[in-house]
Design a protein around this motif. Sequence first.
Motif, PDB file in Angstrom:
ATOM      1  N   ASN A   1       1.824   4.077  22.639  1.00 43.60           N
ATOM      2  CA  ASN A   1       2.222   4.216  21.497  1.00 43.60           C
ATOM      3  C   ASN A   1       1.479   3.294  20.401  1.00 43.60           C
ATOM      4  O   ASN A   1       1.136   2.352  20.554  1.00 43.60           O
TER       5      ASN A   1
ATOM      6  N   TYR B   1       2.575   8.487  19.209  1.00 44.32           N
ATOM      7  CA  TYR B   1       1.954   8.090  20.379  1.00 44.32           C
ATOM      8  C   TYR B   1       0.771   9.170  20.859  1.00 44.32           C
ATOM      9  O   TYR B   1       1.110  10.428  20.592  1.00 44.32           O
TER      10      TYR B   1
ATOM     11  N   ASP C   1       5.616   9.798  30.075  1.00 39.09           N
ATOM     12  CA  ASP C   1       6.226  10.740  29.244  1.00 39.09           C
ATOM     13  C   ASP C   1       7.264  11.812  29.993  1.00 39.09           C
ATOM     14  O   ASP C   1       6.982  12.231  30.761  1.00 39.09           O
TER      15      ASP C   1
ATOM     16  N   ASP D   1       8.823  14.097  28.677  1.00 35.94           N
ATOM     17  CA  ASP D   1       8.478  15.637  28.391  1.00 35.94           C
ATOM     18  C   ASP D   1       7.534  16.495  29.188  1.00 35.94           C
ATOM     19  O   ASP D   1       7.505  17.660  29.036  1.00 35.94           O
TER      20      ASP D   1
ATOM     21  N   ILE E   1      -0.627  11.127  24.252  1.00 34.45           N
ATOM     22  CA  ILE E   1      -0.093  11.283  25.461  1.00 34.45           C
ATOM     23  C   ILE E   1      -1.331  11.192  26.251  1.00 34.45           C
ATOM     24  O   ILE E   1      -2.435  11.977  26.031  1.00 34.45           O
TER      25      ILE E   1
ATOM     26  N   ASP F   1       1.485   9.746  30.475  1.00 36.16           N
ATOM     27  CA  ASP F   1       2.089   8.555  29.751  1.00 36.16           C
ATOM     28  C   ASP F   1       2.108   8.294  28.282  1.00 36.16           C
ATOM     29  O   ASP F   1       0.968   9.005  27.670  1.00 36.16           O
ATOM     30  N   ARG F   2       2.859   7.677  27.492  1.00 39.19           N
ATOM     31  CA  ARG F   2       2.577   7.769  26.099  1.00 39.19           C
ATOM     32  C   ARG F   2       2.307   6.503  25.783  1.00 39.19           C
ATOM     33  O   ARG F   2       2.648   5.172  26.160  1.00 39.19           O
TER      34      ARG F   2
END
Lengths: 522, 100
Positions: A115, A125, A317, A319, A127, A112-113
């Motif tokens: 922030n 942010y 996240d 990505d 990770i 998860d990010r």
Amino acid sequence: MVAQVCNLWLLVVGGTGLQPVAVGGTNEKIMTDNNDNVLPIIGMEIHVELATKTKIFCRCLNRFGDPPNTHTCPVCLGMPGSLPVMNKKAVEYSMKVGLALNCTIAGRTKWDRKNYYYPDLPKAYQISQYDMPLASDGYLEIPLEGDTTKKLRVLRAHLEEDAGKNVHDLPGCTGVDLNRAGVPLLEIVSQPDMNSVAEVTGYARAMQRIVRWLGVSEANMQMGHMRFEPNINLHITRDGKIYKTPIIEVKNLNSFRSLEGAVAFEIRRQYELWQDDPDGFTLEKLGKQNRGYDVDREQTVFQRDKEEAHDYRYFPDPDLMPVVVSSDWRDRVAGEIGELPLARRERFMTEYKLTFEEADSLTMDGPTGDLLDAVVEAGAEAKRCSKLLMSRGLALANEKNCTIAMTGIKAWQLADLAKMQDGGDINATAAAKIFDKMTATGDSPADIAQADGLLIVKDDSQIEKWIDDAIAANPQAVAEIAQGGKKQKKSFSFLVGQVMQASRGAAAPADVQKQLTQKLAE
Amino acid sequence: MSNKIDANLVRHIGKLSRIELTDAEVDALGCQMADILEYFDKLQELDTQNVEPMAHAVELSNVLADDVQRDSLTAEQALANAPAREGDFFKVPKVLGEGA
Ligand SMILES: [Zn+2]
């Protein structure tokens, strides 16, 4: 136990003029003369940098101490369009720690990010893992005074990335070095199960030992591989009513000394503030607060909470793909762990009959314990080897500031040496000399004993010759022995000494005494 | 603007995101955010009781790299796009205090 509580007591109420009454017990409760019962409740977050070769999401080198910004790439610089790829080793190292801490490893986990804006965080942010940590619900058993242990529950351990480093000693500005940005970081969160300074430092040291044992981190404090954030409050019982002080989280402690100092200071500070205002200085009224630690003044200090600092707006996240941990994968990683330090210490005590102190010292690191297992395997007696390691091994290790295994002692050398001593071929003094020499030269103990004349001479004719020489050279002593009287004993000891000297310590004193007595009686 | 999104919340989110907003933008963004939330309300009506939560729109997992070093940029390359530098550091305004 009581002595330990007394020490803690001094930390808690030093200078208040109260007459303390310390009461021992498993929870180390503390009583004052006005019947306050003060129980510190302490939990801790520990950040451990993992010793992977490369960073967590890119293949830049994970290495401390190089010139600034020499290990960066578009990924760890947070360039638009760059994409992170998870380092498999970082996941496996985290699994190892989770398994060693008796945690459940999640079958499916995601990233998860988190922030927030800060100069050392180029993407704005971090990770991290929010609601699906890789490991959860475990415990770490820590040694306490007097051969006892305590299980401290671990809530979760999750994998995230470290931030870069802000350098503050530049004129008029702050410099940012992103070599550390993206170094894999394991955050291990405990339950609030610790009740004293001793338990907090015991937990921190046990964690250092376990990650080193697993080989997943050097856990070097100077290099910032381990950082502590304890959260502390007090449960105070007065007149049957329980009061809870605000929970204080002390941020970013990077040495055992700071950790110890910060927790001890917080316990004292909170008790004093609560005494001034028992109904106001409470968790209900003041909630949770962050504080920093001033190393020089040895005090925790007020830290302005950044506005909305905790509004991190976590979201998955996009990505990174989830990681699915199959039971095969988990079992394979578990198989690499082997015996853990406390289990090995227990085994050394039951199987090898070592004392707690011996077993504890020899299980500080893996290779030293391996050494003991290897010499036993080679047929030497465990207790004898342990004694040799605890005397000369530990002394050499302290001299060289390394582990016993790193002093250079080989298992076969130690096994031979122990067998020689147990077989009566050498005495304890000779064994110590040989230990040092064989560690330095790599020679066999038998060769060293031979070359340096350290073998106990069992050859009666050789001993007889030394005795004859001593008698011939000291007629007065012989005469005094023959006369009997008060000088007899002293003269006999003198002759034994002469023979021992001639043998350069290689004769067994008991043999010499026996033969000398016979000779003089002839 | 819906009752879920008021002007203060929009300004708060703007502040967290380091975005300065005019009053007109607060109004416009507030309406858009309310629309988005309304759409999610619609999705909430679906029965998802027997559906596994999804972390990603693509059904892939375990995209992992081996722990093998590859070339990094030089400090010069890394700093080439920096608005300001101090030696080989990225230069930022003085940060007071430690930690984030
Ligand atoms: Zn990189």
